[in-house]
Design a protein around this motif. Structure first.
Motif, PDB file in Angstrom:
ATOM      1  N   LEU A   1      14.950 -79.741  45.370  1.00 19.80           N
ATOM      2  CA  LEU A   1      15.348 -80.136  44.019  1.00 19.80           C
ATOM      3  C   LEU A   1      16.675 -79.499  43.615  1.00 19.80           C
ATOM      4  N   SER A   2      16.893 -78.260  44.024  1.00 21.98           N
ATOM      5  CA  SER A   2      18.109 -77.542  43.617  1.00 21.98           C
ATOM      6  C   SER A   2      19.374 -78.196  44.150  1.00 21.98           C
TER       7      SER A   2
ATOM      8  N   HIS B   1      -0.167 -82.159  43.819  1.00 23.09           N
ATOM      9  CA  HIS B   1      -0.903 -80.911  43.576  1.00 23.09           C
ATOM     10  C   HIS B   1       0.051 -79.716  43.502  1.00 23.09           C
ATOM     11  N   ALA B   2       1.011 -79.667  44.424  1.00 19.42           N
ATOM     12  CA  ALA B   2       1.972 -78.559  44.435  1.00 19.42           C
ATOM     13  C   ALA B   2       2.833 -78.578  43.175  1.00 19.42           C
ATOM     14  N   VAL B   3       3.294 -79.765  42.782  1.00 17.25           N
ATOM     15  CA  VAL B   3       4.140 -79.871  41.593  1.00 17.25           C
ATOM     16  C   VAL B   3       3.343 -79.497  40.342  1.00 17.25           C
ATOM     17  N   THR B   4       2.074 -79.837  40.302  1.00 21.36           N
ATOM     18  CA  THR B   4       1.235 -79.421  39.173  1.00 21.36           C
ATOM     19  C   THR B   4       1.222 -77.899  39.065  1.00 21.36           C
ATOM     20  N   SER B   5       1.080 -77.208  40.184  1.00 19.66           N
ATOM     21  CA  SER B   5       1.096 -75.749  40.188  1.00 19.66           C
ATOM     22  C   SER B   5       2.466 -75.218  39.755  1.00 19.66           C
ATOM     23  N   LEU B   6       3.525 -75.855  40.233  1.00 18.56           N
ATOM     24  CA  LEU B   6       4.875 -75.441  39.859  1.00 18.56           C
ATOM     25  C   LEU B   6       5.146 -75.708  38.375  1.00 18.56           C
TER      26      LEU B   6
ATOM     27  N   ARG C   1       3.639 -72.999  36.264  1.00 18.35           N
ATOM     28  CA  ARG C   1       4.449 -71.776  36.295  1.00 18.35           C
ATOM     29  C   ARG C   1       5.752 -71.930  35.510  1.00 18.35           C
ATOM     30  N   GLY C   2       6.049 -73.167  35.107  1.00 17.97           N
ATOM     31  CA  GLY C   2       7.283 -73.428  34.359  1.00 17.97           C
ATOM     32  C   GLY C   2       8.500 -73.626  35.234  1.00 17.97           C
ATOM     33  N   TRP C   3       8.295 -73.834  36.532  1.00 20.05           N
ATOM     34  CA  TRP C   3       9.407 -73.941  37.476  1.00 20.05           C
ATOM     35  C   TRP C   3       9.873 -75.374  37.694  1.00 20.05           C
ATOM     36  N   VAL C   4       9.009 -76.331  37.433  1.00 20.76           N
ATOM     37  CA  VAL C   4       9.315 -77.743  37.620  1.00 20.76           C
ATOM     38  C   VAL C   4       8.786 -78.492  36.401  1.00 20.76           C
ATOM     39  N   ARG C   5       9.494 -79.553  36.036  1.00 21.66           N
ATOM     40  CA  ARG C   5       9.078 -80.429  34.953  1.00 21.66           C
ATOM     41  C   ARG C   5       8.955 -81.831  35.550  1.00 21.66           C
ATOM     42  N   ARG C   6       7.905 -82.535  35.188  1.00 20.75           N
ATOM     43  CA  ARG C   6       7.674 -83.890  35.690  1.00 20.75           C
ATOM     44  C   ARG C   6       7.823 -84.879  34.534  1.00 20.75           C
ATOM     45  N   SER C   7       8.459 -86.010  34.816  1.00 19.40           N
ATOM     46  CA  SER C   7       8.626 -87.041  33.793  1.00 19.40           C
ATOM     47  C   SER C   7       8.571 -88.416  34.441  1.00 19.40           C
ATOM     48  N   ALA C   8       8.450 -89.435  33.598  1.00 20.92           N
ATOM     49  CA  ALA C   8       8.434 -90.812  34.096  1.00 20.92           C
ATOM     50  C   ALA C   8       9.832 -91.194  34.571  1.00 20.92           C
ATOM     51  N   CYS C   9       9.890 -91.986  35.602  1.00 25.63           N
ATOM     52  CA  CYS C   9      11.161 -92.481  36.132  1.00 25.63           C
ATOM     53  C   CYS C   9      11.711 -93.524  35.159  1.00 25.63           C
TER      54      CYS C   9
ATOM     55  N   GLU D   1      11.771 -82.351  38.234  1.00 27.73           N
ATOM     56  CA  GLU D   1      13.044 -81.701  37.907  1.00 27.73           C
ATOM     57  C   GLU D   1      12.869 -80.191  37.948  1.00 27.73           C
ATOM     58  N   LEU D   2      13.779 -79.524  38.613  1.00 26.31           N
ATOM     59  CA  LEU D   2      13.772 -78.067  38.693  1.00 26.31           C
ATOM     60  C   LEU D   2      14.253 -77.492  37.361  1.00 26.31           C
ATOM     61  N   THR D   3      13.457 -76.612  36.770  1.00 29.10           N
ATOM     62  CA  THR D   3      13.840 -75.980  35.511  1.00 29.10           C
ATOM     63  C   THR D   3      14.763 -74.789  35.784  1.00 29.10           C
ATOM     64  N   ASP D   4      15.363 -74.253  34.720  1.00 30.12           N
ATOM     65  CA  ASP D   4      16.199 -73.058  34.872  1.00 30.12           C
ATOM     66  C   ASP D   4      15.376 -71.884  35.402  1.00 30.12           C
ATOM     67  N   GLU D   5      14.135 -71.782  34.939  1.00 30.30           N
ATOM     68  CA  GLU D   5      13.259 -70.709  35.424  1.00 30.30           C
ATOM     69  C   GLU D   5      12.957 -70.888  36.917  1.00 30.30           C
ATOM     70  N   GLY D   6      12.718 -72.135  37.330  1.00 29.37           N
ATOM     71  CA  GLY D   6      12.488 -72.418  38.745  1.00 29.37           C
ATOM     72  C   GLY D   6      13.712 -72.108  39.588  1.00 29.37           C
ATOM     73  N   MET D   7      14.886 -72.412  39.055  1.00 33.65           N
ATOM     74  CA  MET D   7      16.135 -72.115  39.768  1.00 33.65           C
ATOM     75  C   MET D   7      16.296 -70.605  39.932  1.00 33.65           C
TER      76      MET D   7
END
Length: 152
Positions: A51-52, A77-82, A85-93, A103-109
């Motif tokens: 993602l980065s 499942h992995a993205v749900t865990s991420l 943790r606030g590291w990834v955000r999921r949205s509709a295409c 999408e990789l969040t600033d915290e995930g980065m």
């Protein structure tokens, strides 16, 4: 009459056995290093890293699953865990409402940036410190030949 299988030659068999050991042991070693140093599994690191490197630090989930080498179900499942943790955000295409974008969040980065130096050091220790520049070029050529057959 059936054709006789094309058995591996001695050199092919030895190479195949070495390759299978690398394919089994290398991911386990990288996973161990990342879990010990950062508490995250290699699979999560790969998702964050992929993602980065993308525009907007985001990708369609189906494309992300393909590049990290997993199924869409496992990725979900992995993205749900991420996400938890606030590291990834999921949205509709936006182009296809049935699809989702990760999408990789600033915290995930920040997590990725903290984990990367140790991970890269381990990759160097396990792989590249043992290869010459010519070996690296040849390994790239070989893997570039194999990858298209794996993506069929």
């Amino acid at each position: 009459m059936t054709d006789e299988p094309r058995w591996l030659s001695g050199p092919e068999l030895r190479t195949w056995l070495n390759l299978t050991q690398v394919l089994i042991q290398l991911p386990a070693a990288l996973d161990r290093q990342l879990r010990d140093d950062t508490g995250i599994p290699h699979a999560y690191y790969q998702i964050l890293a992929m993602l980065s490197d993308r525009p907007g630090r985001s990708m369609r989930m189906t494309d992300l699953a393909r590049v990290v080498g997993t199924t869409t179900s496992r990725l979900s499942h992995a993205v749900t865990s991420l996400e938890q943790r606030g590291w990834v955000r999921r949205s509709a295409c936006v182009t296809d409402r049935r699809g989702q974008v990760a999408e990789l969040t600033d915290e995930g980065m920040a997590v990725l940036e903290a984990a990367a130096p140790g991970h890269v050091a381990e990759v160097r220790r396990l792989v590249f410190d043992h290869l010459t520049e010519a070996d690296v070029a040849r390994l790239h050529e070989i893997t570039a030949k194999l990858l298209p057959t794996l993506n069929d």
